[in-house]
Write a protein that holds these residues in place. Structure first.
Motif: not given
Length: 201
Positions: A11-17, A20-21, A27-30, A95-97
């Protein structure tokens, strides 16, 4: 993809963020516990890496499409390697993208008519759950059989989301009955499959 912090994920940083949202806890850790490109695409590779962990997010990438499904359960093998185990759990598609203007959750709670309820079905290493290795309610099959017989790996997948569960604003592909195809087609070979584990679960 560039690793997100110390997490080696596809995942990209934006997808990862965004993930979590959508899971409801920024604040969850994966932890990335399985990637087919890194750990192998055989069913045994997936089971070995996941082990008995619960709180999983299965991520699938196919071309421009990136989507996933959170399952509160794990991938629990049946005692009999030729059998199938059903495990009731919470399920949330994401859905992320490639489908909406922004990352979007697809909450199927109460909308799983004929799709196995809120459950995950996992076959033994010598079995097949209706022609697949892993089935997640809401219509995701991983490791589908071909004409040659049971799948050795988990690359061949099938997915669709019933039309009544598709949120407004969907711009991705659909089948002839209006169901959403999150990979762009119903039957496909995924470019990447990843499993993230919710740390602490």
């Amino acid at each position: 993809m560039t690793p997100v912090g110390t997490l080696d994920t596809s995942l990209s940083e934006s997808q990862y963020s965004s993930l979590l949202g959508l899971l409801g806890n920024p604040n969850m850790k994966l932890a990335s516990i399985y990637r087919s490109s890194r750990d192998g695409s055989r069913y045994e590779d997936l089971l070995r890496c996941v082990g008995d962990k619960t709180g999983l997010v299965i991520i699938i990438r196919k071309g421009k499409y990136v989507f996933g499904v959170y399952i509160s359960a794990g991938l629990q093998e049946p005692d009999d390697p030729t059998d199938t185990r059903r495990c009731e759990c919470d399920i949330l598609y994401i859905s992320l993208a490639g489908h909406f203007a922004t990352p979007t959750k697809i909450d199927l709670r109460g909308g799983l008519r004929g799709c196995g309820g809120q459950a995950v079905f996992v076959t033994g290493r010598e079995g097949s759950a209706g022609g697949t290795r892993v089935y997640v309610a809401g219509c995701l099959w991983m490791g589908c059989e071909s004409d040659e017989g049971p799948a050795v790996g988990i690359c061949r997948c099938e997915q669709y989301t019933n039309s009544w569960n598709v949120p407004a604003g969907y711009t991705g592909e659909r089948n002839s009955t209006g169901d959403a195809l999150l990979a762009g087609e119903e039957s496909f070979h995924a470019d990447e499959r990843e499993v993230l584990h919710v740390v602490g679960q």
